[in-house]
Motif scaffolding. Structure first.
Motif, mmCIF file in Angstrom:
data_model
loop_
_atom_site.group_PDB
_atom_site.id
_atom_site.type_symbol
_atom_site.label_atom_id
_atom_site.label_comp_id
_atom_site.label_asym_id
_atom_site.label_seq_id
_atom_site.Cartn_x
_atom_site.Cartn_y
_atom_site.Cartn_z
ATOM 1 N N PHE B 6 -20.308 47.686 30.991
ATOM 2 C CA PHE B 6 -20.421 48.195 32.359
ATOM 3 C C PHE B 6 -19.144 48.943 32.748
ATOM 4 O O PHE B 6 -19.200 50.003 33.374
ATOM 5 C CB PHE B 6 -20.701 47.021 33.308
ATOM 6 N N PHE B 7 -17.972 48.399 32.311
ATOM 7 C CA PHE B 7 -16.721 49.097 32.597
ATOM 8 C C PHE B 7 -16.723 50.483 31.953
ATOM 9 O O PHE B 7 -16.424 51.482 32.602
ATOM 10 C CB PHE B 7 -15.498 48.311 32.100
ATOM 11 N N TYR B 8 -17.045 50.533 30.648
ATOM 12 C CA TYR B 8 -16.942 51.818 29.944
ATOM 13 C C TYR B 8 -17.952 52.849 30.479
ATOM 14 O O TYR B 8 -17.662 54.044 30.512
ATOM 15 C CB TYR B 8 -17.074 51.623 28.434
ATOM 16 N N LEU B 9 -19.129 52.354 30.933
ATOM 17 C CA LEU B 9 -20.099 53.275 31.549
ATOM 18 C C LEU B 9 -19.517 53.835 32.849
ATOM 19 O O LEU B 9 -19.599 55.041 33.105
ATOM 20 C CB LEU B 9 -21.411 52.544 31.847
ATOM 21 N N THR B 10 -18.908 52.947 33.654
ATOM 22 C CA THR B 10 -18.310 53.397 34.926
ATOM 23 C C THR B 10 -17.141 54.334 34.650
ATOM 24 O O THR B 10 -16.962 55.350 35.329
ATOM 25 C CB THR B 10 -17.834 52.185 35.765
ATOM 26 N N TYR B 11 -16.350 53.988 33.628
ATOM 27 C CA TYR B 11 -15.199 54.829 33.297
ATOM 28 C C TYR B 11 -15.657 56.210 32.790
ATOM 29 O O TYR B 11 -15.045 57.232 33.115
ATOM 30 C CB TYR B 11 -14.312 54.133 32.255
ATOM 31 N N GLY B 61 -6.035 59.485 39.632
ATOM 32 C CA GLY B 61 -7.112 58.489 39.554
ATOM 33 C C GLY B 61 -7.199 57.867 38.169
ATOM 34 O O GLY B 61 -7.356 56.647 38.025
ATOM 35 N N ASN B 62 -7.077 58.704 37.138
ATOM 36 C CA ASN B 62 -7.135 58.186 35.765
ATOM 37 C C ASN B 62 -5.929 57.298 35.451
ATOM 38 O O ASN B 62 -6.067 56.262 34.799
ATOM 39 C CB ASN B 62 -7.233 59.342 34.767
ATOM 40 N N ALA B 63 -4.747 57.725 35.932
ATOM 41 C CA ALA B 63 -3.534 56.928 35.696
ATOM 42 C C ALA B 63 -3.619 55.583 36.401
ATOM 43 O O ALA B 63 -3.081 54.575 35.922
ATOM 44 C CB ALA B 63 -2.310 57.705 36.185
ATOM 45 N N ALA B 64 -4.327 55.549 37.548
ATOM 46 C CA ALA B 64 -4.435 54.305 38.323
ATOM 47 C C ALA B 64 -5.273 53.249 37.602
ATOM 48 O O ALA B 64 -5.093 52.059 37.833
ATOM 49 C CB ALA B 64 -5.032 54.600 39.701
ATOM 50 N N VAL B 65 -6.202 53.694 36.750
ATOM 51 C CA VAL B 65 -7.125 52.727 36.137
ATOM 52 C C VAL B 65 -6.815 52.420 34.669
ATOM 53 O O VAL B 65 -7.596 51.726 34.018
ATOM 54 C CB VAL B 65 -8.608 53.185 36.287
ATOM 55 N N HIS B 84 1.083 54.485 32.094
ATOM 56 C CA HIS B 84 0.801 54.601 33.543
ATOM 57 C C HIS B 84 1.879 55.450 34.222
ATOM 58 O O HIS B 84 1.570 56.412 34.935
ATOM 59 C CB HIS B 84 0.760 53.182 34.124
ATOM 60 N N ALA B 85 3.152 55.101 33.969
ATOM 61 C CA ALA B 85 4.266 55.823 34.597
ATOM 62 C C ALA B 85 4.311 57.275 34.131
ATOM 63 O O ALA B 85 4.574 58.185 34.934
ATOM 64 C CB ALA B 85 5.585 55.122 34.290
#
Lengths: 230, 230
Positions: B6-11, B61-65, B84-85
């Motif tokens: 479910f995570f990878y589908l949402t991602y 948005g991508n860096a946040a997740v 992330h940084a």
């Protein structure tokens, strides 16, 4: 500082910003936009920003944080569910009335509906809000709702609650735009925009802090205690 | 369905929406707005929406997740802190370049700076983002940072992270406004607005779901395990 003192200070900021938003949006429309009426004219349109800011931002934001006040934690959750649902219903009705104001004005002035990004985002927000309210009623207030349904619904309800607030802020800001004016009205309307965003961010701050989360005691929360802590 | 599926589908949805945002903003500015240049003209201005959507929305948005992907949970957290940084730094640099594009254009065309609500919200967003990045570096990457500082900073960092995303979405939408046009360009730009908001809401959805939270193992998380679950 005790956590509850910090909560009440933050909540006081939230209430002050909310009241300032109401004051600014009402003064802007009565002082510069000619006041209010309900006759299909531009004066009816003036109800639109007032009702949307009141319902979809200020009342919505306050209704979203009612569970967080520590003084409510010793009281029955069902009482506060009813307060939450009641305030949200009032927020929804104000928003629908706000939409009626603009549709009536468009109809009276032969302006097409739903042509701008503001209207697209705005209508999505109200539809999503209606859906959320009905689903919340069915899941959390109807006695026949199953524990499985409640526990499945809760994280979706929490996410959609935040999503609706993001959408309502973006739709408000998208219409508060005076790009080529430098007059007092433009600055005043822009300040209303800043106040609206500041109010929304304080609400997000309250919702994000888990120390201010009502301790889980009821059945659906036991099942979804991790997801509820959002 | 397994939680990670479910995570990878949402991602995947998040990545697709992000790519569509980039495609739409680039096509809009190259097809209807005359393309790109860096000479103080309107063609330099066209870099502004492209760089802001790329940096402040899609990359941000991508860096946040990045911490949420289950495959990273078995790897060292420090590695993913650096990812992330690094991604956030790139997002910040793109945003600053996006501001330079518009300031240069204003300077070349003798247009005053910072007069609209869009510019007020936008500049607040980039200032807050810069502050957040520097504070994040000092708190979470500098070895001399104390456990007390990290545990105090973490809930603020999480809240500010979401606040910056809300601000960047509202500032994007506030400028994508074609209220009186009904042509293809207006519809295309409005669709970019809808895509941007949809991307932001999916990012919020990922961040809101605690099942997708990286399990806490490092020192500051032990102290703030409740607050980190936001």
């Amino acid at each position: 500082m005790r956590p509850s003192v910090f909560f009440y200070l933050t909540y006081a900021l939230c209430v002050c910003l909310g009241l300032l938003c109401l004051l600014f949006v009402t003064y802007w429309n009565s002082h510069w936009r000619g006041g209010f009426s309900w006759d299909g004219s531009a004066l009816q349109f003036n109800w639109h920003p007032v009702l949307m800011v009141s319902g979809l931002v200020v009342l919505y934001g306050n209704a979203a944080v009612v569970y967080r006040a520590p003084f409510t934690w010793k009281q029955k959750k069902n009482t506060w569910k009813l307060v939450h649902a009641g305030l949200m219903l009032l927020a929804l009705l104000l928003s629908i009335l706000g939409l009626c104001a603009v549709f009536d004005f468009h109809s009276g002035s032969h302006i097409p509906d739903l042509y701008s990004l503001h209207s697209w985002v705005g209508i999505c927000t109200v539809v999503m809000f209606t859906f959320q309210w009905v689903l919340g009623l069915a899941g959390f207030l109807f006695p026949c709702s199953t524990t499985w349904f409640r526990s499945t619904l809760k994280p979706v309800h929490v996410w959609m609650g935040k999503a609706i607030l993001v959408l309502s802020l973006t739709s408000c800001i998208s219409e508060l735009k005076y790009p080529t004016d430098h007059n007092t009205e433009a600055k005043f309307a822009n300040s209303l925009g800043i106040l609206t965003v500041a109010f929304g961010l304080v609400v997000f701050g309250i919702l994000s802090r888990n120390k201010w989360q009502r301790p889980d005691t009821d059945s659906e929360s036991v099942h979804v205690s991790m997801d509820a802590r959002q």
